[in-house]
Design a protein around this motif. Structure first.
Motif, PDB file in Angstrom:
ATOM      1  N   ILE A  70       0.874  -1.179   0.000  1.00  0.00           N
ATOM      2  CA  ILE A  70       0.000   0.000   0.000  1.00  0.00           C
ATOM      3  C   ILE A  70       0.910   1.226   0.000  1.00  0.00           C
ATOM      4  CG2 ILE A  70      -1.965   1.131   1.061  1.00  0.00           C
ATOM      5  CD1 ILE A  70      -2.482  -1.782   0.324  1.00  0.00           C
ATOM      6  N   VAL A  84       0.901  -5.809   3.297  1.00  0.00           N
ATOM      7  CA  VAL A  84      -0.359  -6.442   3.694  1.00  0.00           C
ATOM      8  C   VAL A  84      -0.399  -7.848   3.105  1.00  0.00           C
ATOM      9  CG1 VAL A  84      -2.871  -6.311   3.613  1.00  0.00           C
ATOM     10  CG2 VAL A  84      -1.519  -4.214   3.800  1.00  0.00           C
ATOM     11  N   PRO A 107      -7.075  -9.749   5.875  1.00  0.00           N
ATOM     12  CA  PRO A 107      -5.837  -9.032   5.551  1.00  0.00           C
ATOM     13  C   PRO A 107      -5.093  -8.632   6.829  1.00  0.00           C
ATOM     14  CG  PRO A 107      -7.726  -8.129   4.353  1.00  0.00           C
ATOM     15  CD  PRO A 107      -8.270  -9.026   5.406  1.00  0.00           C
ATOM     16  N   ALA A 109      -1.921  -6.195   8.079  1.00  0.00           N
ATOM     17  CA  ALA A 109      -0.876  -5.202   7.823  1.00  0.00           C
ATOM     18  C   ALA A 109       0.304  -5.558   8.719  1.00  0.00           C
ATOM     19  CB  ALA A 109      -1.388  -3.798   8.115  1.00  0.00           C
ATOM     20  N   SER A 136     -12.232  -1.887   7.490  1.00  0.00           N
ATOM     21  CA  SER A 136     -11.704  -1.804   6.131  1.00  0.00           C
ATOM     22  C   SER A 136     -11.624  -0.347   5.679  1.00  0.00           C
ATOM     23  CB  SER A 136     -12.598  -2.592   5.176  1.00  0.00           C
ATOM     24  OG  SER A 136     -12.221  -2.378   3.831  1.00  0.00           O
ATOM     25  N   VAL A 153      -6.043  -0.482   2.201  1.00  0.00           N
ATOM     26  CA  VAL A 153      -6.351  -1.776   2.830  1.00  0.00           C
ATOM     27  C   VAL A 153      -7.863  -1.939   2.781  1.00  0.00           C
ATOM     28  CG1 VAL A 153      -5.881  -3.281   4.791  1.00  0.00           C
ATOM     29  CG2 VAL A 153      -4.393  -1.334   4.357  1.00  0.00           C
ATOM     30  N   PHE A 170      -9.448  -5.622   8.886  1.00  0.00           N
ATOM     31  CA  PHE A 170      -8.088  -6.139   8.806  1.00  0.00           C
ATOM     32  C   PHE A 170      -7.415  -6.008  10.164  1.00  0.00           C
ATOM     33  CE2 PHE A 170      -7.492  -1.639   8.085  1.00  0.00           C
ATOM     34  CZ  PHE A 170      -6.234  -1.342   8.573  1.00  0.00           C
TER      35      PHE A 170
END
Length: 277
Positions: A70, A84, A107, A109, A136, A153, A170
């Motif tokens: 990202i 991610v 997901p 990070a 999200s 993300v 996430f």
């Protein structure tokens, strides 16, 4: 006195204005107590605000071919990339329907890197993941990400790239334990830097009643100053009128030397002759 009252009213206005914007709720200390992800949030459901910032834990595995960067993320004043990765959650309910995958993913990070080449593959094998659960992000419109990158993300964007079923949020990783050893960015030195995302500050709301009171005190201060100004102005004009009256009034000595003009008979002087009829 009026100036003092105006100052007091201004201070009261500032106090009321400060009270008009207060946090809706204090930071919840329960969010720092680690809870199982599978018992905190369910896949396929709406992301509830009550679970945002919650520290969660889950067991599962990473997929090395499901990792994106990202761009445009800051870390210690430098712009770089979030790394991610897709994490298959063990024991998570599987979604049904067209396009649903056998496993449910989320997901993660994992950290920040300065350059794309600094992003290594996620740890392999069974991982005990711990991190902060976050909602999200919205995808960035009008931007075509480069290969291996995503605009944000965003679960909606990532599941299309990864073709998996996912939780509606996430995790920002704080620990990744493999075989009893923490291999996360926070524990293992390297180019991958930890994100260190803390609980977000509570939202603000406006108390309109206090805001109205703050405006009202300002009006009172202006009214008090206006009254003071009118009193000073009226007093000045009164003194000016009295001064003009004193300058235009004749003195008693001037009255004695003045000769009457009308209404009195003057006696002829000794050298004046009377006119005989």
């Amino acid at each position: 006195m009026a100036i003092v009252l105006s100052g007091v009213f201004v201070l009261l206005s500032q106090w009321q204005f400060g009270r008009s914007t207060q946090p809706e709720v204090p930071v919840n200390p329960a969010s720092e107590q680690v809870q199982p992800l599978t018992g905190t949030l369910q896949p396929g459901e709406f992301f509830h605000g009550s679970v945002a910032d919650q520290m969660v834990t889950a067991q599962g595995t990473y997929s090395p071919d499901k990792q994106v960067l990202i761009p445009g993320r800051l870390h210690d004043g430098k712009t770089g990339y979030w790394v991610v990765s897709a994490f298959a959650v063990s024991g998570a309910p599987a979604l049904t329907g067209a396009g649903a995958s056998p496993q449910t993913w989320i997901p993660v990070a994992r950290g920040w890197v300065a350059e794309p080449g600094d992003a290594a593959a996620p740890p392999s094998g069974a991982v005990q993941l711990t991190g902060r659960l976050l909602p999200s992000e919205a995808p960035v419109g009008g931007k075509d990400p480069k290969p291996g990158e995503a605009s944000a993300v965003s679960v909606a964007e990532l599941i299309n790239d990864w073709e998996v079923s996912s939780y509606p949020g996430f995790v920002s990783a704080t620990a990744e334990v493999v075989g009893g050893q923490d291999v996360s960015a926070a524990a293992a030195p390297g180019k991958l830097q930890p994100l260190n995302i803390g609980p977000q500050p509570p939202g603000q709301h406006i108390n309109w009643l206090n805001l109205f009171y703050s405006i009202e005190w300002v009006v009172f201060a202006g009214f008090a100053f206006f009254i003071w100004w009118r009193l000073v102005k009226d007093d000045y004009h009164r003194d000016l009128e009295e001064a003009l009256e004193d300058e235009g009034a004749p003195t008693s000595e001037q009255h004695q030397h003045e000769t009457p003009q009308t209404g009195q008979h003057q006696q002829p002087g000794p050298h004046e002759q009377k006119v005989q009829p």
